[in-house]
Design an enzyme around this catalytic site. Structure first.
Site, PDB file in Angstrom:
ATOM      1  CD  GLU A   1      22.526  13.297 -21.614  1.00 33.72           C
ATOM      2  OE1 GLU A   1      22.803  12.553 -20.652  1.00 33.72           O
ATOM      3  OE2 GLU A   1      21.457  13.238 -22.252  1.00 33.72           O
TER       4      GLU A   1
ATOM      5  CG  ASP B   1      -0.250  -0.089   2.507  1.00 30.73           C
ATOM      6  OD1 ASP B   1       0.988  -0.279   2.491  1.00 30.73           O
ATOM      7  OD2 ASP B   1      -0.905   0.032   3.558  1.00 30.73           O
TER       8      ASP B   1
ATOM      9  CG  HIS C   1      17.016  12.238 -25.681  1.00 30.84           C
ATOM     10  ND1 HIS C   1      16.530  13.095 -24.731  1.00 30.84           N
ATOM     11  CD2 HIS C   1      18.102  11.647 -25.108  1.00 30.84           C
ATOM     12  CE1 HIS C   1      17.261  13.007 -23.632  1.00 30.84           C
ATOM     13  NE2 HIS C   1      18.238  12.149 -23.827  1.00 30.84           N
TER      14      HIS C   1
ATOM     15  CD  GLU D   1      22.166  11.278 -24.417  1.00 28.54           C
ATOM     16  OE1 GLU D   1      22.575  10.435 -23.605  1.00 28.54           O
ATOM     17  OE2 GLU D   1      20.989  11.684 -24.447  1.00 28.54           O
TER      18      GLU D   1
ATOM     19  CG  ASP E   1      22.692  10.075 -17.851  1.00 28.49           C
ATOM     20  OD1 ASP E   1      22.078  11.131 -17.617  1.00 28.49           O
ATOM     21  OD2 ASP E   1      22.535   9.401 -18.890  1.00 28.49           O
TER      22      ASP E   1
ATOM     23  CG  HIS F   1      14.329   9.577 -23.493  1.00 31.36           C
ATOM     24  ND1 HIS F   1      14.455   8.252 -23.167  1.00 31.36           N
ATOM     25  CD2 HIS F   1      15.550  10.129 -23.255  1.00 31.36           C
ATOM     26  CE1 HIS F   1      15.697   8.015 -22.751  1.00 31.36           C
ATOM     27  NE2 HIS F   1      16.373   9.144 -22.790  1.00 31.36           N
TER      28      HIS F   1
ATOM     29  CG  HIS G   1      19.238   2.697 -19.740  1.00 26.04           C
ATOM     30  ND1 HIS G   1      18.267   2.291 -20.615  1.00 26.04           N
ATOM     31  CD2 HIS G   1      19.682   3.890 -20.209  1.00 26.04           C
ATOM     32  CE1 HIS G   1      18.130   3.210 -21.567  1.00 26.04           C
ATOM     33  NE2 HIS G   1      18.971   4.186 -21.342  1.00 26.04           N
TER      34      HIS G   1
ATOM     35  NE  ARG H   1      25.165   8.683 -21.303  1.00 26.13           N
ATOM     36  CZ  ARG H   1      25.143   7.503 -20.694  1.00 26.13           C
ATOM     37  NH1 ARG H   1      25.690   6.439 -21.277  1.00 26.13           N
ATOM     38  NH2 ARG H   1      24.588   7.363 -19.503  1.00 26.13           N
TER      39      ARG H   1
ATOM     40  CG  HIS I   1      23.995   5.757 -26.924  1.00 26.58           C
ATOM     41  ND1 HIS I   1      24.203   7.089 -27.158  1.00 26.58           N
ATOM     42  CD2 HIS I   1      24.950   5.388 -26.023  1.00 26.58           C
ATOM     43  CE1 HIS I   1      25.208   7.522 -26.409  1.00 26.58           C
ATOM     44  NE2 HIS I   1      25.693   6.503 -25.720  1.00 26.58           N
TER      45      HIS I   1
ATOM     46  CG  ASP J   1      19.528  13.587 -20.056  1.00 25.38           C
ATOM     47  OD1 ASP J   1      20.319  13.008 -19.291  1.00 25.38           O
ATOM     48  OD2 ASP J   1      19.034  13.058 -21.071  1.00 25.38           O
TER      49      ASP J   1
ATOM     50  CE1 TYR K   1      28.688   4.516 -22.524  1.00 30.03           C
ATOM     51  CE2 TYR K   1      28.246   4.429 -24.890  1.00 30.03           C
ATOM     52  CZ  TYR K   1      28.054   5.029 -23.656  1.00 30.03           C
ATOM     53  OH  TYR K   1      27.250   6.137 -23.557  1.00 30.03           O
TER      54      TYR K   1
HETATM   55  N1  GLY Z   1      19.435   9.832 -18.995  1.00 32.06           N
HETATM   56  C1  GLY Z   1      18.827   9.295 -20.118  1.00 32.06           C
HETATM   57  C2  GLY Z   1      19.479   9.727 -21.346  1.00 32.06           C
HETATM   58  O1  GLY Z   1      20.550  10.268 -21.300  1.00 32.06           O
HETATM   59  O2  GLY Z   1      18.941   9.622 -22.390  1.00 32.06           O
HETATM   60 MN    MN Z   2      21.341  11.329 -19.693  1.00 30.21          MN
HETATM   61 MN    MN Z   3      19.926  11.943 -22.564  1.00 26.80          MN
END
Ligand code: GLY
Ligand code: MN
Ligand code: MN
Length: 438
Positions: free
Chosen positions: A407, A38, A353, A383, A259, A360, A242, A405, A349, A270, A387
């Site tokens: 970003e 709950d 975005h 970004e 991140d 996103h 992720h 990465r 990737h 982000d 890797y």
């Molecule tokens: N943190 C999610 C991305 O960078 O797309």
């Molecule tokens: Mn990110």
């Molecule tokens: Mn991102």
């Protein structure tokens, strides 16, 4: 609230202007989600509903009926209830929906099955975000069937169901001056959080403890929540795109990838930064880092009005592939390696975005089958990453397990762009200098 009532009204008006004549739009609140038994997750309103109203309570439905004599903007909301409010908190109620949120008309959500079919009846078209919430899809059909059951008494059910997302996404894609001010502040808060994490980083600290430093800065700056689950990946965990376990101890000699971005007034930041746990890049880390950074900087340069959505991505692919060939991680002709997508072993990737109320964010990336042309007011991330899987036996051992990465959040302007998250160091020298001061 940093978005004015006038702006919410402008958004509703703009959406209604896009709708076909004699139509109705229905936007439901996000469902509440159980975390365990709950105990609930913190409630987060659906971005579309909030975008059109500023209304953050659960169990609500927003309805727009252009041209309706008794009011075009209708909110169904929870009724006020002394006992429930003692347990769970304040409710605006239908009166508050009108007085505080400018609804033309408002009804208790418990009466929606009796009232909404009457509002739909006679309208030829129903707009809603189909397929987003199957419970709600079914509810819409139930309301329509209520009208269909009455055709012999003269009721006219709608003949067309149209996807509302397309119009709303298009509106949300272009940020207003007020939205950009909030996003800039979200970027600045998030940048400070990354700086704080860099300063608190040392071997032995747990990944989740750096997450705590990030959250501390968010919340002390007025941003209660992260826009998405923070990623803190030390060493090879940085190669998991992720990674949110954040449960390992940071090791001397490793990099750590963070991140993280806050949500401020429903707008997301982000940011990703990757830096050495001990404050000093090794030669291999530095070599790969600088390729990623060159790619990111060059991609930001081509993120400008008139260029295509895909131009920054293509730039990152070119620079990263060339860099990996130069270092001997890839072998062969750069163009060929790009054509065969061999670089995807290290960079799997896309370079970014849309960014907005959702991390996103909504908005089409292609129009008429072609990559979209960038226009002022659009906000995107840039970004790129590199890797090297810890078990990649095709490359020399010294490269394995390095994940990087970088970003930033970029708003397209009339004459170029503005980086909303520029206040976190990102060159090797800047990062090492910052980390040396603590
Ligand atoms: N943190 C999610 C991305 O960078 O797309
Ligand atoms: Mn990110
Ligand atoms: Mn991102």
């Amino acid at each position: 609230m940093r978005i004015s009532k006038q702006e919410f009204a402008r958004r509703r008006k703009a959406l209604m202007a896009m709708m076909e004549p004699n139509s109705i739009a229905i936007v439901p609140a996000a469902p509440e989600r159980i975390r365990s038994r709950d105990t609930e997750h913190h409630y987060r309103q659906d971005s579309d509903l909030f975008y059109l109203s500023g209304f953050a309570e659960p169990k609500a439905v927003l309805v727009l009926i252009p041209g309706r004599e008794h009011g075009e903007y209708v909110l169904f909301v929870r009724e006020r209830n002394r006992e429930r409010e003692t347990w769970d908190g304040y409710r605006a109620g239908p009166e508050g929906a009108i007085n505080e949120y400018d609804a033309d008309d408002s009804f208790p959500i418990d009466d929606i099955d009796d009232i909404l079919p009457g509002l739909i009846e006679g309208r030829e078209r129903v707009y809603y975000a189909m397929g987003k919430d199957s419970e709600f899809d079914k509810q819409v059909m139930d309301w329509v069937n209520t009208i269909r059951a009455k055709v012999r008494s003269g009721a006219t059910p709608p003949g067309e169901f149209l996807d509302l997302s397309h119009f709303l996404n298009e509106l949300r894609l272009f940020k207003s001056a007020a939205e950009l001010r909030v996003m800039k502040e979200a970027g600045e808060i998030s940048a400070r959080a990354h700086v704080r994490a860099m300063k608190h980083c040392k071997a032995g600290v747990m990944e989740y403890q750096l997450e705590a430093e990030i959250m501390h800065e968010f919340q002390m700056s007025g941003a209660r929540f992260a826009a998405y689950n923070t990623i803190v990946g030390g060493g090879k965990n940085g190669c998991i795109l992720h990674y949110v376990e954040n449960s390992a101890a940071l090791k001397n000699g490793d990099l750590v990838l963070i991140d993280a971005g806050c949500e401020l007034e429903f707008y997301a930041a982000d940011i990703t930064r990757t830096f050495p746990v001990n404050g000093k890049f090794s030669p291999e880390q530095k070599a790969l880092y600088n390729i990623c950074l060159d790619a990111q900087i060059a991609a930001i340069e081509v993120a400008k009005a008139g260029n295509h959505w895909n131009d920054p991505h293509e730039m990152t692919v070119k620079i990263i592939t060339q860099g990996l060939v130069d270092l001997g991680l890839l072998e062969g002709n750069v163009n060929e390696l790009i054509k065969t997508e061999a670089y995807k072993e290290f960079y799997m990737h896309r370079a970014g975005h849309w960014l907005g109320m959702d991390v996103h964010d909504v908005g089409d990336y292609k129009v008429g089958g072609e990559w979209r042309v960038l226009e002022p007011g659009m906000v995107m991330t840039v970004e790129p990453g590199i890797y090297v899987a810890p078990d990649n036996e095709r490359v020399a051992k010294k490269w394995r397990g390095i994940g990087i990465r970088i970003e930033d959040d970029v708003v397209i302007t009339k004459d170029g762009n503005e980086v909303l998250t520029k206040d976190v160091p990102k060159t090797v020298e800047e990062i090492e200098a910052l980390m040396a001061t603590v």
